[in-house]
Write an enzyme that holds these catalytic residues in place. Structure first.
Site, PDB file in Angstrom:
ATOM      1  N   ASN A 189      45.368  -3.809 -45.331  1.00 13.58           N
ATOM      2  CA  ASN A 189      44.578  -2.640 -44.918  1.00 13.58           C
ATOM      3  C   ASN A 189      45.104  -1.318 -45.485  1.00 13.58           C
ATOM      4  OD1 ASN A 189      46.778  -2.394 -43.290  1.00 13.58           O
ATOM      5  ND2 ASN A 189      45.676  -2.454 -41.359  1.00 13.58           N
ATOM      6  N   LYS A 230      50.378   0.501 -48.817  1.00 18.63           N
ATOM      7  CA  LYS A 230      50.785  -0.914 -48.774  1.00 18.63           C
ATOM      8  C   LYS A 230      50.536  -1.605 -50.135  1.00 18.63           C
ATOM      9  CE  LYS A 230      50.084  -1.415 -43.767  1.00 18.63           C
ATOM     10  NZ  LYS A 230      49.474  -2.274 -42.714  1.00 18.63           N
ATOM     11  N   PHE A 248      50.407 -12.705 -36.009  1.00 23.35           N
ATOM     12  CA  PHE A 248      50.236 -12.310 -37.407  1.00 23.35           C
ATOM     13  C   PHE A 248      51.534 -11.836 -38.058  1.00 23.35           C
ATOM     14  CE2 PHE A 248      49.004  -8.642 -34.732  1.00 23.35           C
ATOM     15  CZ  PHE A 248      49.898  -7.671 -35.191  1.00 23.35           C
ATOM     16  N   ARG A 250      46.519   9.524 -38.961  1.00 24.65           N
ATOM     17  CA  ARG A 250      45.832   8.377 -38.345  1.00 24.65           C
ATOM     18  C   ARG A 250      44.317   8.519 -38.509  1.00 24.65           C
ATOM     19  NH1 ARG A 250      48.717   3.861 -36.950  1.00 24.65           N
ATOM     20  NH2 ARG A 250      47.010   3.427 -35.524  1.00 24.65           N
ATOM     21  N   THR A 276      42.411   0.083 -37.773  1.00 29.13           N
ATOM     22  CA  THR A 276      43.230  -0.993 -38.358  1.00 29.13           C
ATOM     23  C   THR A 276      42.367  -1.975 -39.149  1.00 29.13           C
ATOM     24  OG1 THR A 276      44.624  -0.792 -36.396  1.00 29.13           O
ATOM     25  CG2 THR A 276      44.981  -2.728 -37.794  1.00 29.13           C
ATOM     26  N   ARG A 292      40.971   3.475 -45.052  1.00 30.11           N
ATOM     27  CA  ARG A 292      40.803   2.023 -44.890  1.00 30.11           C
ATOM     28  C   ARG A 292      39.365   1.588 -45.172  1.00 30.11           C
ATOM     29  NH1 ARG A 292      44.917   1.457 -39.741  1.00 30.11           N
ATOM     30  NH2 ARG A 292      46.685   0.593 -40.882  1.00 30.11           N
ATOM     31  N   GLU A 346      60.637   5.864 -37.891  1.00 29.35           N
ATOM     32  CA  GLU A 346      60.150   5.367 -39.182  1.00 29.35           C
ATOM     33  C   GLU A 346      60.552   6.283 -40.348  1.00 29.35           C
ATOM     34  OE1 GLU A 346      55.959   4.634 -38.627  1.00 29.35           O
ATOM     35  OE2 GLU A 346      56.355   2.892 -37.349  1.00 29.35           O
ATOM     36  N   TYR A 364      58.810  -3.825 -38.839  1.00 32.62           N
ATOM     37  CA  TYR A 364      57.717  -4.258 -37.967  1.00 32.62           C
ATOM     38  C   TYR A 364      58.224  -5.041 -36.754  1.00 32.62           C
ATOM     39  CZ  TYR A 364      53.781  -2.708 -40.877  1.00 32.62           C
ATOM     40  OH  TYR A 364      52.836  -1.954 -41.538  1.00 32.62           O
ATOM     41  N   HIS A 406      49.855   2.376 -43.843  1.00 30.21           N
ATOM     42  CA  HIS A 406      50.503   2.419 -42.521  1.00 30.21           C
ATOM     43  C   HIS A 406      50.734   3.888 -42.192  1.00 30.21           C
ATOM     44  CE1 HIS A 406      53.407   1.787 -39.266  1.00 30.21           C
ATOM     45  NE2 HIS A 406      54.031   2.826 -39.798  1.00 30.21           N
TER      46      HIS A 406
HETATM   47  N1  UDP Z   1      47.735  -6.684 -38.380  1.00 33.24           N
HETATM   48  C1  UDP Z   1      47.271  -7.894 -38.826  1.00 33.24           C
HETATM   49  N2  UDP Z   1      46.435  -8.606 -38.020  1.00 33.24           N
HETATM   50  C2  UDP Z   1      46.026  -8.155 -36.801  1.00 33.24           C
HETATM   51  C3  UDP Z   1      46.509  -6.905 -36.357  1.00 33.24           C
HETATM   52  C4  UDP Z   1      47.363  -6.199 -37.180  1.00 33.24           C
HETATM   53  O1  UDP Z   1      47.619  -8.325 -39.928  1.00 33.24           O
HETATM   54  O2  UDP Z   1      45.256  -8.837 -36.120  1.00 33.24           O
HETATM   55  C5  UDP Z   1      48.659  -5.933 -39.258  1.00 33.24           C
HETATM   56  C6  UDP Z   1      47.922  -4.825 -39.999  1.00 33.24           C
HETATM   57  O3  UDP Z   1      48.474  -4.749 -41.314  1.00 33.24           O
HETATM   58  C7  UDP Z   1      48.293  -3.595 -39.205  1.00 33.24           C
HETATM   59  C8  UDP Z   1      49.714  -3.937 -38.761  1.00 33.24           C
HETATM   60  O4  UDP Z   1      49.678  -5.316 -38.483  1.00 33.24           O
HETATM   61  O5  UDP Z   1      48.190  -2.432 -39.981  1.00 33.24           O
HETATM   62  C9  UDP Z   1      50.207  -3.189 -37.546  1.00 33.24           C
HETATM   63  O6  UDP Z   1      49.259  -3.333 -36.506  1.00 33.24           O
HETATM   64  P1  UDP Z   1      48.851  -2.106 -35.569  1.00 33.24           P
HETATM   65  O7  UDP Z   1      48.040  -2.657 -34.451  1.00 33.24           O
HETATM   66  O8  UDP Z   1      50.074  -1.312 -35.244  1.00 33.24           O
HETATM   67  O9  UDP Z   1      47.845  -1.265 -36.494  1.00 33.24           O
HETATM   68  P2  UDP Z   1      47.965   0.110 -37.283  1.00 33.24           P
HETATM   69  O10 UDP Z   1      48.842   1.028 -36.464  1.00 33.24           O
HETATM   70  O11 UDP Z   1      48.567  -0.202 -38.631  1.00 33.24           O
HETATM   71  O12 UDP Z   1      46.558   0.594 -37.394  1.00 33.24           O
END
Ligand code: UDP
Length: 150
Positions: A123, A20, A68, A96, A102, A113, A137, A60, A126
């Site tokens: 963070n 990112k 958010f 992952r 996250t 992370r 994707e 997204y 992705h």
């Molecule tokens: N995100 C955020 N605030 C939140 C939760 C998620 O900004 O409270 C953003 C964050 O960049 C995250 C993305 O939304 O990576 C997608 O969220 P997801 O729950 O799918 O998490 P990931 O799969 O990226 O761990």
């Protein structure tokens, strides 16, 4: 996502990874890619790209109703991102695991992370979370690449 207790057999998979804008700005593309490589994942496609607002919103879309969403899109277009297709045994789950939770504050020590991310919004990475999302994707950024590697 939790690892299943027993994995019945290993599978060669492909998954989408995005480094990112925050991590690209920190100049740690190489360090992050290195972690994938050290874990046995292979980069089979990659490019640095600048997402448009429309692309980030489409990518997204699943989060479009979340509070958010706008901040997430603003962040994802704030600078270039490095998109890659990673290939390897159980690549989706492995990626992952390497990424960590996250929220970097909750991410396990030694994860990408935990080491490179500043906050839950910025963070660092992705990663596709399931075979179905990996297929969508990978096709989003690399329509010419077969997600099954055939
Ligand atoms: N995100 C955020 N605030 C939140 C939760 C998620 O900004 O409270 C953003 C964050 O960049 C995250 C993305 O939304 O990576 C997608 O969220 P997801 O729950 O799918 O998490 P990931 O799969 O990226 O761990």
């Amino acid at each position: 996502m939790k690892k299943p207790e027993f994995s019945s057999m290993s599978t060669i998979e492909r998954t989408l990874s995005i480094i990112k804008p925050d991590a690209v700005a920190k100049n740690v593309i190489g360090q992050i890619v290195s972690r994938f490589e050290q874990a046995g994942l292979k980069v089979v496609a990659a490019r640095l790209t600048q997402l448009s607002r429309a692309e980030a919103e489409r990518f997204y879309a699943v989060h479009s109703a979340r509070p958010f969403f706008k901040d997430l899109v603003d962040f994802m277009i704030s600078g270039p991102v490095f998109v890659q297709v990673l290939e390897g045994e159980n690549a989706i789950l492995k990626n992952r695991d390497l990424m960590g939770a996250t929220d970097p504050k909750k991410a396990e020590k030694g994860t990408i992370r935990a080491d490179f991310a500043d906050s839950i919004d910025a963070n660092a990475v992705h990663g596709s979370d399931a075979p179905e999302t990996a297929a969508v994707e990978v096709a989003f950024f690399f329509p010419q690449i077969d997600v099954h590697g055939r």
